[in-house]
Design a protein around this motif. Structure first.
Motif, PDB file in Angstrom:
ATOM      1  N   ASP A  55      -5.288   3.987   4.374  1.00 45.87           N
ATOM      2  CA  ASP A  55      -4.898   2.699   4.046  1.00 45.87           C
ATOM      3  C   ASP A  55      -3.559   2.526   4.528  1.00 45.87           C
ATOM      4  OD1 ASP A  55      -6.335   1.249   1.937  1.00 45.87           O
ATOM      5  OD2 ASP A  55      -6.661   3.357   1.300  1.00 45.87           O
ATOM      6  N   ARG A 173     -20.449   1.788  -4.366  1.00 47.64           N
ATOM      7  CA  ARG A 173     -20.428   0.399  -4.701  1.00 47.64           C
ATOM      8  C   ARG A 173     -21.729  -0.159  -4.777  1.00 47.64           C
ATOM      9  NH1 ARG A 173     -15.818  -2.332  -0.710  1.00 47.64           N
ATOM     10  NH2 ARG A 173     -13.978  -0.980  -1.455  1.00 47.64           N
ATOM     11  N   ASP A 241     -12.719   0.575  -6.965  1.00 49.29           N
ATOM     12  CA  ASP A 241     -11.204   0.554  -7.253  1.00 49.29           C
ATOM     13  C   ASP A 241     -10.813  -0.997  -7.335  1.00 49.29           C
ATOM     14  OD1 ASP A 241     -10.768   1.183  -4.533  1.00 49.29           O
ATOM     15  OD2 ASP A 241      -8.588   1.481  -5.109  1.00 49.29           O
ATOM     16  N   SER A 243      -8.157  -3.033  -5.911  1.00 48.10           N
ATOM     17  CA  SER A 243      -7.093  -3.005  -5.114  1.00 48.10           C
ATOM     18  C   SER A 243      -6.664  -4.487  -4.719  1.00 48.10           C
ATOM     19  CB  SER A 243      -7.252  -2.192  -3.748  1.00 48.10           C
ATOM     20  OG  SER A 243      -8.224  -2.598  -3.163  1.00 48.10           O
ATOM     21  N   ASP A 249     -13.021  -7.538  -5.707  1.00 49.30           N
ATOM     22  CA  ASP A 249     -13.607  -6.281  -5.699  1.00 49.30           C
ATOM     23  C   ASP A 249     -14.812  -6.250  -6.387  1.00 49.30           C
ATOM     24  OD1 ASP A 249     -11.613  -5.069  -4.112  1.00 49.30           O
ATOM     25  OD2 ASP A 249     -10.355  -4.971  -5.558  1.00 49.30           O
ATOM     26  N   HIS A 252     -17.381  -7.533  -3.982  1.00 50.69           N
ATOM     27  CA  HIS A 252     -17.819  -6.458  -3.262  1.00 50.69           C
ATOM     28  C   HIS A 252     -18.794  -5.655  -3.825  1.00 50.69           C
ATOM     29  CE1 HIS A 252     -13.477  -6.465  -1.271  1.00 50.69           C
ATOM     30  NE2 HIS A 252     -14.363  -7.258  -0.600  1.00 50.69           N
TER      31      HIS A 252
HETATM   32  N1  LIG Z   1     -10.586  -1.615  11.364  1.00 52.66           N
HETATM   33  C1  LIG Z   1     -11.463  -1.066  10.633  1.00 52.66           C
HETATM   34  N2  LIG Z   1     -12.652  -0.328  11.615  1.00 52.66           N
HETATM   35  C2  LIG Z   1     -13.614   0.376  10.735  1.00 52.66           C
HETATM   36  N3  LIG Z   1     -13.947   0.191   9.483  1.00 52.66           N
HETATM   37  C3  LIG Z   1     -12.963  -0.497   8.966  1.00 52.66           C
HETATM   38  C4  LIG Z   1     -11.919  -1.196   9.208  1.00 52.66           C
HETATM   39  N4  LIG Z   1     -11.087  -2.116   8.252  1.00 52.66           N
HETATM   40  C5  LIG Z   1     -12.018  -1.645   7.184  1.00 52.66           C
HETATM   41  N5  LIG Z   1     -13.007  -0.884   7.475  1.00 52.66           N
HETATM   42  C6  LIG Z   1     -14.038  -0.449   6.366  1.00 52.66           C
HETATM   43  O1  LIG Z   1     -14.429  -1.304   5.756  1.00 52.66           O
HETATM   44  C7  LIG Z   1     -14.519  -1.085   4.421  1.00 52.66           C
HETATM   45  C8  LIG Z   1     -13.895  -1.833   3.467  1.00 52.66           C
HETATM   46  O2  LIG Z   1     -12.437  -1.713   3.678  1.00 52.66           O
HETATM   47  P1  LIG Z   1     -11.392  -2.119   2.724  1.00 52.66           P
HETATM   48  O3  LIG Z   1     -10.083  -1.778   3.583  1.00 52.66           O
HETATM   49  O4  LIG Z   1     -11.483  -3.588   2.297  1.00 52.66           O
HETATM   50  O5  LIG Z   1     -11.610  -1.175   1.471  1.00 52.66           O
HETATM   51  P2  LIG Z   1     -11.160  -1.369  -0.044  1.00 52.66           P
HETATM   52  O6  LIG Z   1     -11.363   0.096  -0.458  1.00 52.66           O
HETATM   53  O7  LIG Z   1     -11.980  -2.521  -0.269  1.00 52.66           O
HETATM   54  O8  LIG Z   1      -9.704  -1.876   0.061  1.00 52.66           O
HETATM   55  P3  LIG Z   1      -8.230  -0.827   0.229  1.00 52.66           P
HETATM   56  O9  LIG Z   1      -7.901  -1.161   1.445  1.00 52.66           O
HETATM   57  O10 LIG Z   1      -7.472  -1.884  -0.780  1.00 52.66           O
HETATM   58  O11 LIG Z   1      -8.731   0.374  -0.395  1.00 52.66           O
HETATM   59  C9  LIG Z   1     -14.506   0.652   4.280  1.00 52.66           C
HETATM   60  O12 LIG Z   1     -15.711   1.156   4.415  1.00 52.66           O
HETATM   61  C10 LIG Z   1     -13.429   0.533   5.268  1.00 52.66           C
HETATM   62  O13 LIG Z   1     -13.669   1.809   6.143  1.00 52.66           O
END
Ligand SMILES: Nc1ncnc2c1ncn2[C@@H]1O[C@H](COP(=O)(O)OP(=O)(O)OP(=O)(O)O)[C@@H](O)[C@H]1O
Ligand SMILES: Cc1ncc(C[n+]2csc(CCOP(=O)(O)O)c2C)c(N)n1
Ligand SMILES: [Mg+2]
Length: 355
Positions: A55, A173, A241, A243, A249, A252
């Motif tokens: 993150d 999820r 979670d 966020s 969420d 999702h």
């Molecule tokens: N640039 C990227 N390259 C590869 N996978 C990505 C990328 N950005 C996000 N993902 C993947 O997409 C999915 C959702 O990501 P996201 O960041 O929305 O997670 P989240 O847990 O919903 O939010 P948060 O970032 O607040 O934890 C995850 O499996 C993450 O690893």
């Protein structure tokens, strides 16, 4: 880490890393080799599998240096990753911090630099959850922006969390079933409400250097113990979670599980800070903050209607707020029963980058 430097001299990269290294545990049960080599070496327990999450914490997006105490920015940076581990029911093994900072933030002011204080925030939370900082990367962020008469740059931090979970048991999820009951931990909307108060009067928050439960935005508490318990007792069928906000969420969770949901708005636990913001006339609706406000880092999970879910798990209140449904053509993915009994579609209205 600033004690050996003359006051206005930026620390070099090597000195910064050495100082971080001095403050972190060398070996632990899961970290065979931490800071110092090309890679860290981790050792997952037999029978477990490894979970990984990453993150960003970006200045002006996730925090502002003129709003957030540096300790809070650090705490929030680690809490984001720990909350993802909590959502999977995982145990933290190690954290990795990659950070780019403008040189001026490595210079001590009244004993410690901005970077020292950011690390204080990270390491206080890390020690509470027994997660060693096992590596990372440190870079100088270029100067480009004028703040008053000074040039400054931006802080970018990325936290990677590695955790372990019994093989095949991670909370996903994608495994909620129609008929399951939807639950949420804690209360919602508090983080957004505190962010609003922070933006209106940052000075009032500038001395908050320590984690405290009454500060849901500055010091969110990742629900690791709850996640662990949900997994160990086989309570949850799925989890995520919060966020970006409950509505986003939950969407999702529905999409990944291929089902729909009906939420009971009257059952949603609205955080007292959001209620106060509504009462004081700052916002029209506390419920709106609870539905769409981001960064509460509470857990949203589903359980079979046959499972008895306690009112508190690991000391955290748990409330049922809806029921999962089969997806039906022409019906919205998410429906909400308003407090007045009217059913309305619920749209994902939480945080969205590029939104
Ligand atoms: N640039 C990227 N390259 C590869 N996978 C990505 C990328 N950005 C996000 N993902 C993947 O997409 C999915 C959702 O990501 P996201 O960041 O929305 O997670 P989240 O847990 O919903 O939010 P948060 O970032 O607040 O934890 C995850 O499996 C993450 O690893
Ligand atoms: C200065 C400042 N302005 C706005 C916000 C609000 N905010 C930023 S990112 C995000 C969602 C989670 O991020 P991600 O989707 O990257 O995990 C939210 C609710 C903040 N924290 N600081
Ligand atoms: Mg997440």
């Amino acid at each position: 880490m600033s004690a050996r430097r003359t006051p206005r001299e930026p620390a070099g990269e090597k000195a910064l890393i050495a100082a971080i290294r001095r403050r972190t545990a060398g070996r632990t049960r899961s970290v065979r080799l931490g800071i110092g080599d090309d890679c860290a070496i981790l050792r997952p327990a037999p029978g477990s599998e490894v979970v990984v999450t990453t993150d960003f914490s970006l200045e002006q997006v996730h925090f502002r240096r003129d709003w957030h105490p540096a300790e809070s920015a650090g705490h929030r940076c680690l809490a984001r990753g720990l909350s993802d581990l909590a959502a999977m029911g995982a145990d933290p093994m190690a954290a990795f911090l990659s950070i780019a900072v403008p040189a001026e933030l490595t210079v001590a002011e009244r004993g410690s630099s901005w970077l020292d204080r950011f690390l204080n925030g990270i390491l206080a939370l890390a020690s509470r959850h027994k997660v060693p900082l096992a590596g990372g990367d440190t870079a100088q962020s270029p100067l480009f922006d004028e703040v008053g008469s000074r040039q400054t740059g931006m802080v970018s931090a990325d936290i990677v969390l590695v955790g372990s979970v019994a093989q095949g048991r991670a909370l996903l999820r994608s495994s909620a079933k129609a008929g399951d009951i939807l639950y949420v931990t804690g209360a919602l909307g508090g983080a957004e409400a505190e962010l609003l108060a922070l933006g209106r009067n940052p000075e009032a928050f500038s001395k908050l250097k320590k984690s405290a439960p009454e500060h849901p935005h500055l010091y969110p508490e990742p629900r690791l113990a709850v996640g662990r318990r949900l997994l160990a007792q086989r309570t949850a069928t799925a989890a995520i979670d919060i966020s970006d906000g409950l509505s986003t969420d939950l969407a999702h969770l529905c999409e990944e599980s291929g089902i729909a949901v009906q939420v009971d708005a009257a059952a949603i636990p609205v955080h007292p800070l959001a209620q106060k913001a509504e009462k004081d006339g700052w916002i029209p609706s506390a419920l709106h903050f609870a539905l769409h406000g981001g960064e509460d880092y509470e857990l949203l999970f589903t359980a079979s209607s046959r499972t008895k879910v306690p009112a508190r798990i690991a000391g955290v209140p748990v409330r049922s707020i809806g029921r999962m449904k089969a997806r039906r053509k022409g019906k919205p993915l998410m429906e909400m029963i308003r407090p007045n009994g009217k059913a309305v579609p619920l749209h994902a209205g939480g945080w969205e980058h590029f939104g």
